[in-house]
Design a protein around this motif. Structure first.
Motif, PDB file in Angstrom:
ATOM      1  N   PRO A   1      41.006  42.493  37.213  1.00  5.17           N
ATOM      2  CA  PRO A   1      40.912  43.040  35.855  1.00  5.17           C
ATOM      3  C   PRO A   1      42.258  43.456  35.287  1.00  5.17           C
ATOM      4  CG  PRO A   1      39.913  44.542  37.458  1.00  5.17           C
ATOM      5  CD  PRO A   1      40.174  43.250  38.165  1.00  5.17           C
ATOM      6  N   LEU A   2      43.189  43.892  36.131  1.00  2.00           N
ATOM      7  CA  LEU A   2      44.531  44.217  35.647  1.00  2.00           C
ATOM      8  C   LEU A   2      45.213  42.964  35.135  1.00  2.00           C
ATOM      9  CD1 LEU A   2      45.732  46.644  38.484  1.00  2.00           C
ATOM     10  CD2 LEU A   2      44.737  47.251  36.275  1.00  2.00           C
ATOM     11  N   LYS A   3      45.053  41.866  35.867  1.00  6.27           N
ATOM     12  CA  LYS A   3      45.638  40.586  35.457  1.00  6.27           C
ATOM     13  C   LYS A   3      45.014  40.101  34.156  1.00  6.27           C
ATOM     14  CE  LYS A   3      46.263  35.825  37.117  1.00  6.27           C
ATOM     15  NZ  LYS A   3      46.020  34.901  38.270  1.00  6.27           N
ATOM     16  N   GLU A   4      43.693  40.213  34.045  1.00  4.60           N
ATOM     17  CA  GLU A   4      43.006  39.732  32.840  1.00  4.60           C
ATOM     18  C   GLU A   4      43.452  40.494  31.597  1.00  4.60           C
ATOM     19  OE1 GLU A   4      38.938  40.171  33.916  1.00  4.60           O
ATOM     20  OE2 GLU A   4      38.851  38.261  35.013  1.00  4.60           O
ATOM     21  N   LEU A   5      43.807  41.775  31.777  1.00  2.46           N
ATOM     22  CA  LEU A   5      44.213  42.620  30.652  1.00  2.46           C
ATOM     23  C   LEU A   5      45.727  42.669  30.454  1.00  2.46           C
ATOM     24  CD1 LEU A   5      41.747  45.579  31.317  1.00  2.46           C
ATOM     25  CD2 LEU A   5      41.596  43.946  29.426  1.00  2.46           C
ATOM     26  N   SER A   6      46.496  42.054  31.372  1.00  2.00           N
ATOM     27  CA  SER A   6      47.974  42.098  31.345  1.00  2.00           C
ATOM     28  C   SER A   6      48.513  43.514  31.544  1.00  2.00           C
ATOM     29  CB  SER A   6      48.536  41.509  30.043  1.00  2.00           C
ATOM     30  OG  SER A   6      48.685  40.113  30.150  1.00  2.00           O
ATOM     31  N   ILE A   7      47.838  44.310  32.365  1.00  2.00           N
ATOM     32  CA  ILE A   7      48.312  45.655  32.696  1.00  2.00           C
ATOM     33  C   ILE A   7      49.377  45.553  33.785  1.00  2.00           C
ATOM     34  CG2 ILE A   7      47.638  47.860  33.735  1.00  2.00           C
ATOM     35  CD1 ILE A   7      44.869  47.444  32.366  1.00  2.00           C
ATOM     36  N   LEU A   8      50.494  46.239  33.584  1.00  2.00           N
ATOM     37  CA  LEU A   8      51.630  46.200  34.495  1.00  2.00           C
ATOM     38  C   LEU A   8      51.515  47.315  35.540  1.00  2.00           C
ATOM     39  CD1 LEU A   8      54.394  45.718  31.781  1.00  2.00           C
ATOM     40  CD2 LEU A   8      53.179  43.941  33.050  1.00  2.00           C
ATOM     41  N   ILE A   9      52.138  47.078  36.715  1.00  2.00           N
ATOM     42  CA  ILE A   9      52.052  48.011  37.840  1.00  2.00           C
ATOM     43  C   ILE A   9      53.464  48.291  38.341  1.00  2.00           C
ATOM     44  CG2 ILE A   9      50.885  48.484  40.037  1.00  2.00           C
ATOM     45  CD1 ILE A   9      49.316  45.764  39.452  1.00  2.00           C
ATOM     46  N   ASP A  10      53.746  49.549  38.679  1.00  2.00           N
ATOM     47  CA  ASP A  10      55.032  49.882  39.288  1.00  2.00           C
ATOM     48  C   ASP A  10      54.848  51.080  40.203  1.00  2.00           C
ATOM     49  OD1 ASP A  10      57.733  49.260  39.689  1.00  2.00           O
ATOM     50  OD2 ASP A  10      58.383  50.847  38.341  1.00  2.00           O
ATOM     51  N   ARG A  11      55.759  51.247  41.143  1.00  2.60           N
ATOM     52  CA  ARG A  11      55.673  52.323  42.127  1.00  2.60           C
ATOM     53  C   ARG A  11      57.013  53.028  42.249  1.00  2.60           C
ATOM     54  NH1 ARG A  11      52.346  53.836  46.283  1.00  2.60           N
ATOM     55  NH2 ARG A  11      50.963  52.027  45.993  1.00  2.60           N
ATOM     56  N   ASP A  12      56.955  54.349  42.499  1.00  2.52           N
ATOM     57  CA  ASP A  12      58.153  55.092  42.868  1.00  2.52           C
ATOM     58  C   ASP A  12      57.860  55.858  44.157  1.00  2.52           C
ATOM     59  OD1 ASP A  12      56.706  57.384  42.162  1.00  2.52           O
ATOM     60  OD2 ASP A  12      57.752  57.662  40.265  1.00  2.52           O
ATOM     61  N   ASP A  13      58.719  56.828  44.499  1.00  4.70           N
ATOM     62  CA  ASP A  13      58.567  57.533  45.767  1.00  4.70           C
ATOM     63  C   ASP A  13      57.327  58.414  45.818  1.00  4.70           C
ATOM     64  OD1 ASP A  13      60.896  56.392  46.628  1.00  4.70           O
ATOM     65  OD2 ASP A  13      62.172  58.104  46.098  1.00  4.70           O
TER      66      ASP A  13
END
Length: 380
Positions: free
Chosen positions: A315-327
């Motif tokens: 569903p994230l891919k279908e909606l083009s939602i971006l993902i990122d991580r920090d510490d």
């Protein structure tokens, strides 16, 4: 409907470098000057799920302007239009189009806030004044910041009315369901060439902020364009203001495009937080909101970069939602296309799962998506 708590709180300090001599308790409201407040209100209700809250205009004794107040959880928007030709609101709209005029900050003491900021070099916009009605009193003051944007300090601990004195409840028949927006996570300002450090020093010296994070043109660049950004925050972390400036690139950056069409510095976007970005973005898309998209290839290795997440990737891919991580965790974010005819202001939807950062790992994909939009407009 959730109403902002007016009780002063001793909030924990998240940004140890900030002095916090004001202090700031949160964002009280954001006022936009718009060409047609009645129609803009309908847009934010129908498309964004804001709820009608208050109104001021001819019926309340105003002769020169009208304002509609909308609320969703802790986010309050004030949409203001002129009622007559000429005047400062008309000039603002003529120069900038619809845009943010005032970022209003909730404080314990608006008089002290004005004194502390002006003695440190801020230009006064509004001398402290008290507004009263049957529901109590509110103290307001204000200072200038970048461009024609201002900060209003709002002291409302002695007020129990619907919004501010002079406003009446606004309860139209039509309301749309909320979409899960919770609070303003941050607000981004675009400033001109070589002005970023100037305005970061302003927030440090005048308002006691400290820098949280910095991005240079190596962090935020593509084949064609680049920009630089620094994130300023108050001590409790409730107010975060990233400041962007252009950087040299082969073509015109999104910051240059903004400044050209806005005719100067101003608020580029509001980031609104949600607890379920998939549900929120799905609801917004179903109501006609258009978002930037990224290529499917972004998702081929994203989990290798960010690690395990709670959400299903599809569903994230279908909606083009971006993902990122920090510490400290990860975040999910997505950006609308400009919500105005001028390619100026847009809105970010963000869900934080512990992360305190701003999506550095997504910058290349995001700015390439923006460039595709710029190319379609002929402004790249």
């Amino acid at each position: 409907m959730a109403i902002l708590d007016n009780t002063s709180l001793q909030l924990p300090k998240e940004n140890p470098g900030a002095e916090d001599f004001l202090p700031l308790l949160g964002t009280d409201h954001v006022e936009l000057y718009v060409g047609n407040a009645k129609q803009a209100a309908h847009y934010y209700i129908s498309a964004w799920g804001f709820q009608p809250l208050a109104y001021a205009g001819l019926e309340t004794g105003l002769k020169d302007k009208v304002s509609y107040v909308l609320q969703q959880d802790k986010i309050r928007l004030v949409l203001t239009s002129p009622l007559r030709s000429g005047g400062p609101i008309n000039k603002h709209i003529d120069a900038h189009g619809d845009g943010v005029k005032a970022i209003a900050l909730w404080v314990d003491d608006a008089t002290k806030s004005h004194h502390e900021t002006t003695k440190r070099g801020a230009d006064s916009y509004l001398e402290p004044k008290t507004l009263k009605d049957k529901d109590g009193e509110v103290v307001l003051s204000g200072i200038h910041t970048y461009g024609e944007t201002v900060h209003i300090f709002v002291e409302r601990s002695n007020y129990n009315g619907v919004f501010l004195p002079g406003y009446i409840s606004w309860n139209p028949h039509y309301k749309a369901p909320e979409v899960g927006l919770k609070y303003i996570d941050h607000m981004v300002g675009n400033v001109g060439w070589n002005e970023m450090d100037k305005w970061c020093r302003f927030y440090e010296k005048v308002m006691g902020f400290a820098q949280l994070i910095s991005f240079d043109d190596k962090d935020i660049s593509t084949e064609y364009t680049a920009l630089m950004s620094k994130v300023m925050s108050n001590g409790n972390g409730r107010i975060k203001f990233p400041i962007n400036e252009p950087a040299e690139g082969r073509k015109k950056s999104q910051i240059e495009e903004y400044i050209e069409f806005y005719n100067g510095a101003g608020v580029q976007h509001m980031a609104m937080a949600t607890d379920n970005i998939i549900e929120t973005v799905t609801a917004l898309k179903n109501r006609g909101i258009e978002f930037l998209t990224v290529p499917a290839s972004y998702y081929e290795d994203v989990l290798d970069r960010v690690g395990e997440i709670d959400e299903d990737l599809m569903p994230l891919k279908e909606l083009s939602i971006l993902i990122d991580r920090d510490d400290e965790g990860y975040l999910l974010q997505i950006f609308t296309k400009p919500i105005l005819d001028r390619p100026t202001m847009f809105i970010e939807i963000i869900q934080r799962k512990g992360a305190k950062s701003f999506g550095k790992g997504n910058f290349k994909a995001l700015f390439e998506a923006i460039e595709r939009e710029q190319e379609s407009r002929g402004t790249l």
